[in-house]
Write a protein that holds these residues in place. Structure first.
Motif, short mmCIF file in Angstrom:
data_model
loop_
_atom_site.label_atom_id
_atom_site.label_comp_id
_atom_site.label_asym_id
_atom_site.label_seq_id
_atom_site.Cartn_x
_atom_site.Cartn_y
_atom_site.Cartn_z
N GLY A 284 0.81 -1.22 0.00
CA GLY A 284 0.00 0.00 0.00
C GLY A 284 0.83 1.26 0.00
N GLU A 285 2.04 1.19 0.59
CA GLU A 285 2.87 2.39 0.73
C GLU A 285 3.89 2.50 -0.40
OE1 GLU A 285 3.11 -0.44 2.23
OE2 GLU A 285 4.93 -0.72 3.41
N LEU B 40 -9.05 -10.76 10.28
CA LEU B 40 -7.63 -10.41 10.39
C LEU B 40 -7.30 -9.46 9.24
CD1 LEU B 40 -4.88 -10.89 11.74
CD2 LEU B 40 -4.53 -12.81 10.17
N PHE B 41 -7.10 -8.19 9.58
CA PHE B 41 -6.79 -7.20 8.53
C PHE B 41 -5.29 -7.09 8.35
CE2 PHE B 41 -10.99 -5.93 9.96
CZ PHE B 41 -11.62 -5.63 8.75
N ILE B 42 -4.87 -7.03 7.09
CA ILE B 42 -3.47 -6.74 6.79
C ILE B 42 -3.32 -5.23 6.83
CG2 ILE B 42 -1.69 -6.86 4.99
CD1 ILE B 42 -2.50 -9.62 5.96
N VAL B 43 -2.36 -4.75 7.61
CA VAL B 43 -2.10 -3.31 7.68
C VAL B 43 -0.76 -3.07 6.97
CG1 VAL B 43 -1.83 -1.32 9.22
CG2 VAL B 43 -3.35 -3.20 9.88
N PRO B 44 -0.69 -2.07 6.08
CA PRO B 44 0.58 -1.83 5.39
C PRO B 44 1.73 -1.64 6.38
CG PRO B 44 -1.15 -0.51 4.41
CD PRO B 44 -1.74 -1.16 5.63
N GLY B 45 2.94 -1.96 5.93
CA GLY B 45 4.09 -1.81 6.81
C GLY B 45 4.29 -3.03 7.69
N LYS B 46 3.96 -4.21 7.16
CA LYS B 46 4.19 -5.48 7.86
C LYS B 46 3.49 -5.56 9.22
CE LYS B 46 8.41 -7.01 5.65
NZ LYS B 46 9.07 -5.80 5.15
N CYS C 219 0.24 6.62 3.40
CA CYS C 219 0.81 5.67 2.42
C CYS C 219 1.46 6.46 1.27
CB CYS C 219 -0.29 4.76 1.85
SG CYS C 219 -0.86 3.51 3.00
N ALA C 220 0.77 7.54 0.85
CA ALA C 220 1.27 8.35 -0.27
C ALA C 220 2.55 9.10 0.12
CB ALA C 220 0.20 9.32 -0.73
N ALA C 221 2.65 9.49 1.39
CA ALA C 221 3.85 10.21 1.85
C ALA C 221 5.04 9.26 1.94
CB ALA C 221 3.57 10.85 3.22
N VAL C 222 4.79 8.05 2.46
CA VAL C 222 5.86 7.06 2.58
C VAL C 222 6.32 6.60 1.19
CG1 VAL C 222 6.44 4.73 3.44
CG2 VAL C 222 5.14 6.31 4.88
N TYR D 135 8.73 9.93 4.52
CA TYR D 135 9.01 9.28 5.81
C TYR D 135 9.72 7.98 5.48
CZ TYR D 135 5.55 12.47 7.71
OH TYR D 135 4.87 13.59 8.08
N ALA D 136 10.60 7.55 6.38
CA ALA D 136 11.38 6.33 6.12
C ALA D 136 10.47 5.10 6.14
CB ALA D 136 12.48 6.20 7.16
N SER D 137 9.39 5.16 6.93
CA SER D 137 8.52 3.98 7.07
C SER D 137 7.16 4.45 7.56
CB SER D 137 9.11 3.03 8.11
OG SER D 137 9.12 3.69 9.37
N LEU D 138 6.17 3.53 7.52
CA LEU D 138 4.86 3.88 8.07
C LEU D 138 4.95 4.03 9.59
CD1 LEU D 138 2.42 1.86 5.84
CD2 LEU D 138 2.28 4.30 6.34
N ASP D 139 5.84 3.26 10.22
CA ASP D 139 6.05 3.44 11.67
C ASP D 139 6.39 4.90 11.96
OD1 ASP D 139 5.62 0.92 12.62
OD2 ASP D 139 7.71 0.27 12.44
N GLU D 140 7.35 5.41 11.20
CA GLU D 140 7.78 6.80 11.43
C GLU D 140 6.64 7.77 11.10
OE1 GLU D 140 11.68 8.01 9.72
OE2 GLU D 140 10.57 9.83 9.18
#
Ligand code: ADP
Length: 500
Positions: A212-213, A284-290, A442-445, A450-455
């Motif tokens: 997604g990202e 169980l939803f898959i969320v982007p960024g593992k 997602c569009a910014a990552v 940003y380095a990651s969705l976490d960030e």
């Protein structure tokens, strides 16, 4: 700025976010479902694209945002269903949505022929398959409208169709593929799942799966004309609406709990791996960024308040600020509602968490002549707070705060009650368009901003209000929860023995 677009079942929304993730502007437009037989749910697909284009155009105009100020676009929307395109990129029939139940007989028949089918699907996807998922709807088309599948070149979902109209690129993301149903481990479609539903020959129609990202393409000249965006603006793959909402609420850390208290009430916990417990329950939803989110849904969420307003309190509904007035009435009764319980299974299809029981219904318990309307109304609020606690117990309990979003989060009274009943702090994030925000992140990552969705989630999260659980009300709510459990067991179990 980043633009997030959210294709809802009945409302199309778009919002702009600055580099720090602050929501700067929003726009929306309602859309009606098409008239269709009972149990079917269809939209006008071309009208959906035209509405989305209009919403983007009015957002840019009202925010006085220059098209060149949009760095990238992210898209989210209602998940699964079927949007079938022919070789000329035209929709072959009205799109079929997530809440469509036309596949019921087909799935019942398959389940009767292959007992354990639903469990076999769950063993890969981690979700109880819903009738409106992409594969069962494709199986229905194979039986009832085989010409649609014969002519189809691509099977898309809502956000994938809108992204296709914006960029010309065909793609889907991991959240849709796993929910199709596919595999929650590989985060992809799965041939065995298609074979279970007898449509392995059509799996080639499903779109390539991307994260997604990442970027899917760029706004075309034609889409630029329609939307007012600049041609060439990068567009990310994006993700399904629940995952986007979770990201938009800044909930990305494993262990974080999230409640989406809208028309339905979803309660989930974030994991860094796929979880298959409890078996044959929940989504169980898959969320982007593992990330993954195991969730339990109480079918009736804020529906219970709207029902209480309409049936118990038409006077309040007709007055000023009805939700605030309803909360004030409930506050006239003490925690525990003087012993009245409300079981909030207010749905014609029963309950799906923490157990599946189609016959379960809502009801009041414990009424005596001295009880007043305030006790009943308080019991309605408490019933949902207890159901939230019950759903969280089923996914291993809350070990963090609960991020609370959705229309119900507008009520500080309810937010505090949920903290008190669950014993977990409730955090209401700043903003209103969390799905659009998740898509925008997602569009910014995707651009590397940003380095990651976490960030991205950490950096852009802003707290609007925090409600710490009170020790004082704990005994009253623990007793109330015990009464709720007894009433809930009755609602779940007793009716099973009674014939329809
Ligand atoms: P949806 O799930 O349809 O997207 P929302 O998350 O937008 O719904 O929530 C809408 C619902 O929120 C309304 O139907 C209403 O019941 C509820 N709501 C709106 N304002 C308040 C409030 N101040 N207090 C409690 N509930 C509210």
């Amino acid at each position: 700025m980043y633009l997030g677009i959210d294709i809802g079942t009945s409302v199309i929304k778009a919002a702009l976010f600055d580099r720090k993730g602050h929501q700067k502007a929003e726009a929306s437009e309602r859309m009606s479902l098409l008239e269709a037989p009972i149990g079917w749910s269809e939209l006008d697909g071309e009208a959906t694209w035209e509405t989305a284009a209009r919403v983007i155009r009015s957002l840019l105009r009202d925010a006085a945002a220059a098209p060149s100020s949009i760095r990238s676009v992210g898209i989210t929307g209602v998940m699964v269903g079927v949007w079938a395109l022919d070789e000329n990129d035209r929709l072959l029939r009205p799109p079929i949505l997530w809440n469509d139940a036309r596949a019921r007989n087909l799935v019942d028949r398959l389940q009767a022929a292959k007992p354990g089918l639903i469990s076999a699907v769950f063993a890969h996807s981690g979700s109880v398959m819903q009738l409106g998922c992409t594969l069962p709807v494709m199986a229905w088309l194979a039986e009832h409208e085989p010409e649609v599948l014969a002519k189809a070149r691509h099977i898309l979902t809502a956000k994938d169709f809108i992204r296709f109209r914006l960029t010309g690129a065909i793609a889907t993301d991991e959240s849709e593929a796993a929910m199709a149903p596919g595999s929650a481990v590989t985060r992809d479609f799965h041939l065995e799942q298609a074979a279970l539903l007898g449509i392995e020959d059509h799996i080639r129609l499903l779109s390539p799966v991307a994260r997604g990202e990442t970027l899917a393409g760029a706004v075309t000249e034609a889409a630029a004309q329609a939307t007012g965006l600049k041609a060439g603006t990068p567009v990310a793959v994006g993700t399904g609406d629940t995952s986007a909402c979770v990201l938009g609420a800044g909930a990305h850390k494993p262990g974080q709990a999230v409640t989406v208290l809208g028309t339905t009430c979803l309660n989930g916990v974030i994991f860094d791996h796929a979880v298959y417990e409890p078996r044959d329950l929940g989504l169980l939803f898959i969320v982007p960024g593992k990330r993954w989110m195991k969730s339990m849904v109480n079918v009736a969420g804020t529906t219970v308040l709207d029902w209480a307003l309409e049936t118990l309190c038409p006077d309040i509904l007709a007055g000023e600020a009805p939700y605030e007035a309803l909360g004030a009435l409930a506050e006239q009764s003490p925690p525990g509602a003087n012993g009245v319980s409300f079981i909030p299974y207010l749905s014609a299809s029963g309950v799906i968490a923490p157990r599946i029981e189609p016959k379960a219904r809502a009801g009041f318990h414990g009424l005596a002549p001295h009880h007043r309307r305030a006790d009943m109304v308080r019991a309605v609020y408490e019933g949902l707070a207890y159901a939230i606690r019950d759903c969280f117990v089923a996914v291993g309990g809350v070990k963090s705060s609960i991020r609370l979003v959705g229309g119900g989060a507008r009520s500080p009274f309810w937010s505090q009650m949920i903290a008190d009943v669950t014993g977990a702090p409730v955090e209401v994030p700043e903003g209103t368009q969390f799905g659009a925000k998740g898509a925008a992140l997602c569009a910014a990552v995707a651009l590397g901003d940003y380095a990651s969705l976490d960030e991205a989630c950490e950096t852009t999260f802003a707290l609007k209000a925090r409600f710490a659980p009170s020790a004082e009300t704990r005994p009253a709510y623990d007793a109330g929860f015990a009464r709720f459990k007894a009433g809930s067991e009755a609602a779940l179990g007793a009716l099973r023995a009674v014939a329809d």
